[in-house]
Design an enzyme around this catalytic site. Structure first.
Site, PDB file in Angstrom:
ATOM      1  N   ASN A 142       0.681  -1.690  -0.074  1.00 38.85           N
ATOM      2  CA  ASN A 142       0.303   0.481   0.011  1.00 38.85           C
ATOM      3  C   ASN A 142       0.837   1.348  -0.243  1.00 38.85           C
ATOM      4  O   ASN A 142       1.596   1.765   1.511  1.00 38.85           O
ATOM      5  CB  ASN A 142      -1.355   0.246   1.024  1.00 38.85           C
ATOM      6  N   GLU A 143       1.071   1.742  -0.925  1.00 40.73           N
ATOM      7  CA  GLU A 143       2.480   2.813  -2.085  1.00 40.73           C
ATOM      8  C   GLU A 143       0.882   4.731  -1.296  1.00 40.73           C
ATOM      9  O   GLU A 143       0.061   4.212  -0.899  1.00 40.73           O
ATOM     10  CB  GLU A 143       2.820   2.802  -2.572  1.00 40.73           C
ATOM     11  N   PRO A 144       2.282   5.458  -1.215  1.00 40.22           N
ATOM     12  CA  PRO A 144       1.639   6.699  -0.681  1.00 40.22           C
ATOM     13  C   PRO A 144       0.175   6.547  -2.266  1.00 40.22           C
ATOM     14  O   PRO A 144       0.240   6.848  -3.115  1.00 40.22           O
ATOM     15  CB  PRO A 144       3.185   7.637  -0.938  1.00 40.22           C
ATOM     16  N   THR A 202       9.846   1.808  -3.903  1.00 36.09           N
ATOM     17  CA  THR A 202       9.969   0.602  -3.392  1.00 36.09           C
ATOM     18  C   THR A 202      11.421   0.093  -4.553  1.00 36.09           C
ATOM     19  O   THR A 202      11.502  -1.196  -3.974  1.00 36.09           O
ATOM     20  CB  THR A 202       8.751   0.605  -3.170  1.00 36.09           C
TER      21      THR A 202
END
Length: 639
Positions: A162-164, A181
């Site tokens: 769950n990235e920014p 990442t």
């Protein structure tokens, strides 16, 4: 196993945090927590539903669970697992797949039924992904939800993938990976270009439904993002901050990962402290930089307004403290890193005698010497010390395949030009070209190619050391065996590396040793190389008299510098010395422009090095000291 969180120290922290002396102790505690859930469910005749993570963080948790299974009879027969994520696309038998990871670390070693294992499918056709994600969510719900979810944290603040930008109510879905990442994963894939751009991940909302959530983080590299996740405002820019909204979460950290938290980093802001000398120095430097006031301009009110009233009461007034810390910092600065002859050295970083010292600089890779301390290296040689350099590894991993062909083509053409072509080089060249055509990401090169890559870097290192001013007999290539062995096995014995290092130290009998002190990544080459040097010295100190007069200085690499309050020797560089250092770095042509492993910094190594040392000089100036072009910093190792 001591846990280091005290309730009165946590007013800055918005989630429960437990801190352990080491990741080993923390991992055992988390594993025992999981085992307790499994046993409790067994006693009730129910399934234990575990949410599992991958990556380096949970490895020791899984190792302890395997031990509990094999040595204490912990059964996984009633366990159902759901993994957080998987790269997309990704074959399950690929070395980098999370299916392969989980089998290697846990599933192949315990009695969990195969049908109870659930991992996102990286082989799905694009049109089938959404339906799979909905079914994954439903399957978790059908089992009554996750009893516990284990998490790591990425340097973007991601949990799972769950990235920014992820929403707090997001479910399992296909996501695009953040560039940072992918850079962090590049070593596993043999370069960022080989890292998938997408992944299937449980959502933040999925994670929130777990009855317990445990986020683990180890080592200093995670300290900055951990602080933001624990103490910062809730923000989609750092998805881990969403965990502040959960009543069932706990952060489990080792001391390095917790080092950025206010209670450890700036403890006087969080609670009463014992004002030891090192803490006073740290606090005064912080206050000066925070207020953008030179140390000698700090007032009693400044101290009182920032949690240091007790310090003023015990050791004040401010002027007396200011003078003391200013003088301590001033004494770290020296243009004589090998010691200045015939002077009072009682307040200098290095000894005056002997005037001509034997010095050895250990360089983990063939360019760390000039990148990290090139100006000091030049200064030591210019000031007449007997300076040696030891390149600990070949650095062959960090050479582009194209460079191998370029050098082989030169050798071929040269052989033709002098009419001495026996065909050997041509055969190697053709074999290399064929290998590179089918080479897989992160595949280990054949020995001959590793040798060629090592020779490329050896030639560059010799050119750099000669430019500094070293004679050839003082340039040593250790090519420590662990470096190539590590490409084939993680179980490595370092005895031959230690013995070789002991032999070299006995040959040089140094008064000064310089070694890389980059410890943020405990599994990195720099840390391994330091551990080898340290073990060699410790063994020699038991038998060799010369070691009693040997000092060990640590330097850091191109990315991070020691904080000002920790620096014990600061070597200022003139503009001319900065230029000479840059030219020495330029000798390492294979690492110029874009290196194979650039890390998360797009700047060239020489730019990083110059920016780092100019920033250090700038901080000294902000504190009220002289304004130098650049400063290289060192910390002395205390035996």
């Amino acid at each position: 196993m001591a846990r280091l969180n005290l309730l009165e120290e946590t007013r800055f922290e918005k989630v429960p945090v437990s801190v352990y002396p080491s990741q080993d102790e923390a991992s055992i505690q988390v594993a025992q927590r999981i085992a307790a859930i499994i046993l409790d469910k067994q006693a009730k005749g129910e399934k234990a539903v575990l949410g599992l993570a991958t990556g380096a963080t949970p490895v020791k948790v899984y190792k302890e669970l395997v031990r509990l299974h094999k040595e204490e009879g912990l059964s996984f027969n009633n366990v159902v697992t759901f993994n957080l994520d998987e790269y997309y696309p990704m074959l399950p038998n690929a070395e980098q797949s999370y299916v392969a990871f989980m089998k290697k670390q846990l599933f192949d070693h315990v009695d969990i039924p195969q049908e109870n294992i659930n991992i996102p499918d990286g082989t799905l056709a694009p049109e089938d992904v959404q339906a799979f994600c909905i079914a994954y969510e439903q399957k978790i719900s059908n089992f009554g939800g996750l009893d516990i979810q284990i998490l790591g944290i990425g340097r973007t603040g991601h949990i799972g993938f769950n990235e920014p930008g992820s929403a707090p109510n997001s479910g399992t879905r296909l996501v695009t990976l953040d560039d940072l990442t992918r850079r962090d994963a590049s070593r596993d894939f043999g370069g960022k270009e080989n890292v998938p751009t997408k992944a299937i991940t449980m959502g933040v909302g999925t994670i929130f439904k777990a009855k317990e959530i445990v986020l683990m983080a180890w080592n200093e590299k995670k300290a900055e993002i951990v602080k933001k996740a624990v103490e910062g405002e809730i923000s989609s820019d750092i998805p881990a901050t969403y965990l502040q909204m959960s009543e069932n979460v706990e952060f489990v950290l080792d001391t390095d990962a917790a080092s950025g938290l206010t209670r450890f980093n700036l403890p006087w802001l969080a609670h009463d402290v014992v004002w030891e000398d090192s803490l006073v120095r740290k606090a005064v430097v912080w206050l000066s930089l925070h207020l953008k006031k030179a140390i000698l301009k700090l007032t009693d009110d400044d101290y009182n307004n920032y949690g240091m009233a007790q310090l003023i009461t015990e050791q004040g007034p401010a002027y007396s403290i200011n003078i003391r810390i200013f003088n301590e910092l001033q004494r770290t600065i020296t243009g004589w890193p090998g010691g200045k002859p015939n002077v009072d050295d009682s307040s200098r970083p290095e000894r005056a005698e002997p005037a001509r010292k034997n010095v050895i600089l250990f360089s983990p890779h063939p360019d760390d010497d000039v990148i990290s301390m090139g100006g000091t290296f030049i200064r030591l040689a210019d000031q007449g010390h007997n300076v040696h350099v030891a390149y600990q590894t070949s650095g062959n991993t960090a050479v582009w395949d194209d460079d191998v062909l370029r050098y082989l083509e030169f050798v071929q053409d040269f052989a033709v030009a002098v009419d001495d072509d026996n065909g050997v080089t041509r055969n190697i060249y053709e074999e290399a070209r064929e290998f590179f055509k089918v080479k897989k990401p992160n595949q280990v090169d054949p020995e001959i190619i590793r040798t060629i890559k090592g020779l490329i870097r050896k030639g560059e290192a010799i050119a750099g050391a000669r430019f500094v001013g070293l004679p050839d007999e003082n340039i040593h290539f250790q090519n420590l065996p662990f470096y190539d062995r590590g490409k084939f096995s993680k179980e490595i014995d370092f005895e031959d590396d230690i013995q070789q290092t002991m032999e070299l130290l006995r040959q040089v009998k140094p008064h000064q040793i310089f070694a890389a002190g980059d410890f943020a990544d405990p599994h990195g080459t720099h840390r391994v190389c330091f551990d080898i040097v340290l073990e060699a010295i410790l063994r020699l100190r038991e038998t060799d008299e010369w070691t009693k007069d040997c000092w060990l200085w640590l330097y850091r690499g191109a990315w991070h510098e020691y904080p000002i309050h920790e620096i014990e020797m600061a070597v200022p560089l003139s503009p001319q010395e900065v230029k000479r250092k840059r030219l020495a770095i330029f000798k390492h042509q294979s690492q110029k422009d874009l290196p194979v492993f650039p890390g998360d910094d797009p700047r060239e190594f020489w730019v990083r090095a110059e920016d780092r040392t100019s920033e250090t000089a700038g901080l000294y100036h902000e504190l009220g000291l002289a304004n130098y072009e650049a400063i290289e910093a060192f910390v002395r190792w205390k035996f």
